[in-house]
Design an enzyme around this catalytic site. Structure first.
Site, PDB file in Angstrom:
ATOM      1  CB  THR A  51      -0.952  -0.013   1.212  1.00 43.61           C
ATOM      2  OG1 THR A  51      -1.663  -1.260   1.227  1.00 43.61           O
ATOM      3  CG2 THR A  51      -1.963   1.119   1.151  1.00 43.61           C
ATOM      4  CE1 TYR A 139       0.879  -9.319   2.055  1.00 44.23           C
ATOM      5  CE2 TYR A 139       2.576  -7.738   1.428  1.00 44.23           C
ATOM      6  CZ  TYR A 139       1.262  -8.146   1.410  1.00 44.23           C
ATOM      7  OH  TYR A 139       0.316  -7.389   0.758  1.00 44.23           O
ATOM      8  CE  LYS A 167      -0.918  -7.546   4.571  1.00 41.25           C
ATOM      9  NZ  LYS A 167      -0.506  -6.295   3.884  1.00 41.25           N
ATOM     10  CB  ILE A 209      -1.389  -5.829   7.993  1.00 41.05           C
ATOM     11  CG1 ILE A 209      -0.458  -6.268   9.139  1.00 41.05           C
ATOM     12  CG2 ILE A 209      -0.733  -4.721   7.169  1.00 41.05           C
ATOM     13  CD1 ILE A 209       0.900  -6.779   8.690  1.00 41.05           C
TER      14      ILE A 209
END
Length: 298
Positions: A51, A139, A167, A209
């Site tokens: 992001t 992730y 994540k 998250i």
């Protein structure tokens, strides 16, 4: 909950990187964003993750944004650094550069585009972990990387001391249960999917998250605070109001919609993104605006 688990839990912001119309990082705006999230009760910030447009920032820019985010936070909120790359050597370089930055840990994505095997994924993260003492959060986001790190691989990596969590952004909440079963209760699992984040908490995840957190920080902080103490009625009430937003923030590729929404709410001065990303299509903007209204943000 252990001290480390509490450090990486609750409502964690996948923070946007504000830019001006020339594509330069707007550090004064970044400072205001950090203050905004501290005041709203967010539990941690991820600096230059997906992001935050890590893919279009140079290594030097990535490090500077992370260091400035730590500086602005002044120890009041943990900062997690996006430090992944699809070349293991580059990920190691980035991780080493962050050694003395003051970050609480690093978020490292499964290598994208080159599609490694499960053994390649294991060796990649093992090599990164061995280069640092910083806590490492894996992730997994196969919709972007083209590779899916299986729970069995996660469990192998969980045996490495400073690989402390993951994540998990598949949106498949059954993964939460599977990873907890294989990796053990002390291994931190964070949802990376806003639409299923609350369900992930119910199944044992420590936090989320979140992209939505950029523009609904207080609501998200309240929701996950309620959820983590088992008050799911209050959490569900907030989540129902935000559900349209959870979906519409991905109506075009993230972070295109969330940057436009943050700009619309006056949280950042420009919705500018670096190419190849472009600002939210004009015909889509009313749809995201409607989602903001439904959420009570406009």
């Amino acid at each position: 909950m252990s001290a480390q688990n509490s450090l990486f839990s609750g409502s964690i912001v996948a923070l946007v990187t504000p830019m001006n119309h020339y594509g330069e990082v707007d550090f004064s705006c970044l400072e205001k964003l950090v203050e905004h999230h501290i005041e709203a009760g967010s539990n941690a910030l991820v600096s230059v993750g997906t992001t935050g447009e890590s893919a279009t920032l140079s290594i030097e820019e990535n490090v500077k944004v992370i260091e400035k985010t730590v500086e602005f936070a002044k120890g009041r909120i943990p900062i997690i650094a996006g430090a992944g790359a699809n070349a293991t050597s580059e990920a190691i370089t980035m991780t080493k550069l962050l050694r003395d930055s003051g970050v609480a840990g690093c978020l490292s994505v499964v290598p994208y585009y080159n599609k490694p095997t499960q053994e390649g994924i294991y060796q990649h993260f093992k090599a990164i972990a061995e280069c640092t003492n910083l806590p490492q959060i894996l992730y997994n986001v196969p919709s972007r990387t083209g590779s899916d790190m299986k729970p069995e691989t996660v469990a192998r990596l969980a045996e490495i001391e400073n690989i402390v969590g993951i994540k998990e952004a598949t949106g498949d909440v059954s993964r939460i249960v599977k990873i907890k079963q294989l990796a053990g209760k002390n291994f931190i699992v964070l949802s990376g999917d806003d639409a299923t984040g609350l369900e992930a908490i119910k199944l044992g995840a420590e936090g989320v998250i979140s992209v939505t957190n950029n523009i609904a920080a207080k609501d998200m902080a309240d929701m996950y605070r309620y959820a983590l103490v088992g008050d799911f009625d209050k959490a569900e009430e907030i989540n129902a109001r935000l559900m349209r937003l959870h979906h519409d923030l991905f109506i075009e590729s993230n972070p295109i919609p969330v940057k436009w929404a943050a700009y619309r709410l006056g949280l950042i001065k420009s919705s500018h993104l670096r190419l190849p990303l472009t600002t939210l299509s004009e015909e889509i903007q009313p749809k995201v605006e409607d989602a903001l209204k439904i959420a009570g943000l406009l």
